[in-house]
Design an enzyme around this catalytic site. Structure first.
Site, short mmCIF file in Angstrom:
data_model
loop_
_atom_site.label_atom_id
_atom_site.label_comp_id
_atom_site.label_asym_id
_atom_site.label_seq_id
_atom_site.Cartn_x
_atom_site.Cartn_y
_atom_site.Cartn_z
N GLU A 141 42.33 48.21 45.34
CA GLU A 141 42.71 46.95 45.98
C GLU A 141 44.20 46.66 45.89
O GLU A 141 44.78 46.04 46.77
CB GLU A 141 41.92 45.81 45.33
CG GLU A 141 42.01 44.51 46.09
CD GLU A 141 41.00 43.49 45.60
OE1 GLU A 141 40.81 42.49 46.30
OE2 GLU A 141 40.40 43.70 44.53
N ASP A 204 37.45 48.60 42.42
CA ASP A 204 37.78 47.18 42.45
C ASP A 204 38.08 46.79 41.01
O ASP A 204 37.16 46.71 40.18
CB ASP A 204 36.62 46.34 43.00
CG ASP A 204 37.07 44.92 43.35
OD1 ASP A 204 38.05 44.45 42.73
OD2 ASP A 204 36.43 44.28 44.21
N ILE A 206 38.96 44.03 39.48
CA ILE A 206 38.19 42.84 39.09
C ILE A 206 37.43 42.37 40.32
O ILE A 206 38.00 41.75 41.22
CB ILE A 206 39.07 41.69 38.56
CG1 ILE A 206 39.80 42.07 37.28
CG2 ILE A 206 38.20 40.45 38.28
CD1 ILE A 206 40.62 40.95 36.69
N THR A 209 36.73 37.56 41.41
CA THR A 209 37.90 36.88 40.85
C THR A 209 37.60 35.44 40.46
O THR A 209 38.02 34.97 39.38
CB THR A 209 39.06 36.90 41.87
OG1 THR A 209 39.36 38.26 42.20
CG2 THR A 209 40.30 36.25 41.29
N ASP A 355 34.07 46.97 47.35
CA ASP A 355 33.18 45.84 47.04
C ASP A 355 31.72 46.25 46.94
O ASP A 355 30.88 45.43 46.53
CB ASP A 355 33.31 44.74 48.10
CG ASP A 355 34.61 43.97 47.97
OD1 ASP A 355 35.08 43.79 46.83
OD2 ASP A 355 35.16 43.55 49.01
#
Length: 421
Positions: A141, A204, A206, A209, A355
Site C-alpha cells: 500500500e 497490507d 495495517i 486503520t 485487502d
C-alpha cells in the site's frame, strides 16, 4: 549485503537505546486456485455452482501424484509468519501509545502513519533477508515519497527507531540496525504492480486503520502470488481473541491470532506468542441459512449495510450481524465463528488485492468459498486491483447456492429502486 540494505552492525554504533515497552504480551493453506465459476461477465446458477464445487473436489482427489505444495512454499511460509509477527509487535506498541494519549479524538494521523510505514518496512526487510535468493517483488500500500520530504524528518526518525527496536527482539536481526535510507529502501520494495507472471508478495501493513485507531480489530495481511494464483497467506490479528467471538462476552480471554495457509495444505491458527503450535481450522458446517450468522465491515462507509441486511432477511438469518474491522473477519470465518462474510462497497470503489489476498486463501483452505457477487472466483492476476462484480461474499460450500440467490435478488431489487429515483 549490509551496505545494500542500509544496515550497520550494532557493535559499530555502541549501546542500543532501550526498547520501547510492548503494551500487551505479543501473542508472538486455497486448494489449488479453483475456477469454480464462469467468466466475470456472466453470473452462474446455484445448480451449476454445486456441480462445479463437486467437480473441483473430484479434480483434487485425482491429483494425488502432484508434489506436495508444502515442500514448495515451506520456507516462504516461515518467513511470512516471522515478518507478520514482528510487524504486529511494532503495531501493538504504537497502538498502546495511541490509546494512552487519546489520539483517536484528534485530527493527528501521524501515529497510524508511523505504524503503517513501520509495518511495511519490517515485512519487506524480513522477507528480503530470509529469502535472499532470486528476485524480490512486493505489491503493497505504501511508498516512501512523502517520507522523503523535509517535513517528514521527525516521522522518519521515529519510524526508524521503532523498526530497529522491534527487530532487536528477534535473535536473527539483533546485530543489525537499519539506517533511515535503509527504511526508505525497504518501504519502496512494495511498489511492484504484481500481475500474472512470477512471484509477488502482497501486503497490507495495517488492514483496518480505523479499528487500529479505536483500539479494535486490525490485521497485518500478507500473501504470496505465484503465476497470478494466491498460494500462501498469513494474517496477524493482534486483538482478535483466541477463543471464538461468536458469543462475545466481557471476558474474551487471551488475544492475538496468527492465521496461515499454503495452497493444498489447509488453514491453521496459532497464538502470536513465540513458540506456539498451530491448530488446523475449518469453516462452519452450517447448512441452514436460518442458523447462520454473518460478518460485515464495522464502518458503513466500507460496505452497504442496508444491502447486507436485505440479503440476511431473504436468507432468514436471525442473528444480528457481527461488525468488525479488517481481514480479521476472514480469520474468524475460517475458524467457524460465523458462516457468511459480505462486503459490498459503495459504487465506484475498486477493491485492492492486498485487502483480500491473505484472507481469501485462509478461508478457501479452511474449506470455504470466496467469490464476487456473480459467483465468480476472485482473480488476483490483473495487477493491484480486483476487477469484480459488485462485491465479495464468503461462506461454506453448503450455504453458497442459497446465498448466491439472495445476493443476486437483493442487488436486482436495489438497482430497480435506484432507477426509479
Amino acid at each position: 549485503m549490509a551496505a545494500r540494505l542500509g544496515l550497520t552492525t550494532v557493535s559499530s554504533l555502541g549501546p542500543r537505546k532501550a526498547l520501547l515497552p510492548l503494551p500487551v504480551r505479543l501473542p508472538s493453506l486455497l486448494s489449488s486456485h479453483r475456477h469454480f465459476y464462469t467468466s466475470l461477465s456472466s453470473p452462474i446458477s446455484p445448480l451449476q455452482l454445486v456441480k462445479n464445487l463437486s467437480q473441483s473436489q473430484v479434480t483434487m482427489s485425482a491429483s494425488g501424484s502432484d508434489p506436495s505444495p508444502i515442500s514448495t512454499y515451506e520456507k516462504e511460509l516461515a518467513a511470512a509468519k516471522k515478518a507478520a509477527s514482528l510487524a504486529a509487535r511494532l503495531c501493538q506498541s504504537v497502538q498502546a501509545e495511541i490509546l494512552q494519549s487519546d489520539v483517536q479524538s484528534k485530527a493527528d494521523k501521524s501515529p497510524v502513519t508511523v505504524a503503517d510505514y513501520g509495518s511495511q518496512a519490517i515485512v519487506s526487510f524480513v522477507l528480503d533477508m530470509e529469502l535472499s535468493s532470486g528476485p524480490f517483488s512486493m505489491v503493497a500500500e505504501e511508498d516512501s515519497e512523502d517520507l522523503r520530504k523535509d517535513s517528514s524528518k521527525e516521522i522518519l526518525s521515529r519510524i526508524t527507531d521503532l523498526v530497529n527496536d522491534t527487530l532487536s527482539t528477534d535473535p536473527s536481526f539483533c546485530n543489525v540496525i537499519l539506517s533511515e535510507e535503509g527504511i526508505l529502501s525497504a518501504i519502496d520494495k512494495g511498489t511492484s504492480e504484481g500481475g500474472s507472471s512470477g512471484r509477488h508478495w502482497v501486503l497490507d501493513p495495517i488492514d483496518g486503520t480505523k479499528g487500529f485507531l479505536r483500539g479494535d480489530q486490525y490485521a497485518i495481511a500478507l500473501a504470496l502470488l505465484d503465476e497470478g494464483k494466491v498460494v500462501l497467506g498469513v494474517l496477524a490479528c493482534p486483538n482478535l481473541p483466541l477463543a471464538s467471538i461468536q458469543h462475545t462476552t466481557q471476558n474474551v480471554g487471551e488475544s492475538g491470532c496468527l492465521f496461515s495457509a499454503i495452497v493444498g495444505n489447509g488453514a491453521w491458527m496459532q497464538s502470536l506468542d513465540e513458540g506456539s503450535s498451530p491448530t488446523k481450522i475449518q469453516v462452519t458446517s452450517t447448512a441452514d441459512p436460518v442458523d447462520a450468522s454473518f460478518f460485515e465491515s464495522f464502518e458503513a462507509a466500507h460496505s452497504l449495510h442496508d444491502l447486507t441486511s436485505n440479503i440476511a432477511k431473504k436468507l432468514g438469518v436471525k442473528a444480528p450481524p457481527v461488525r468488525i474491522d479488517s481481514q480479521a473477519k476472514y480469520g474468524a470465518l475460517a475458524r467457524g465463528d460465523g458462516a457468511i462474510y459480505l462486503r459490498f462497497p459503495h459504487k465506484g470503489y475498486r477493491e485492492k488485492i492486498w485487502d483480500h489476498a491473505a484472507g481469501y486463501i485462509v478461508v478457501t483452505e479452511a474449506g470455504g468459498v470466496v467469490t464476487d457477487a456473480a459467483g465468480n472466483d476472485l482473480d488476483f492476476s490483473k495487477g493491484r486491483y480486483l476487477d469484480l462484480d459488485t462485491g465479495i461474499m464468503a461462506t461454506n460450500k453448503k450455504l453458497m447456492p442459497s446465498l448466491l440467490v439472495a445476493v443476486q435478488e437483493s442487488i436486482k431489487e436495489q438497482q430497480q429502486s435506484a432507477s426509479l429515483l
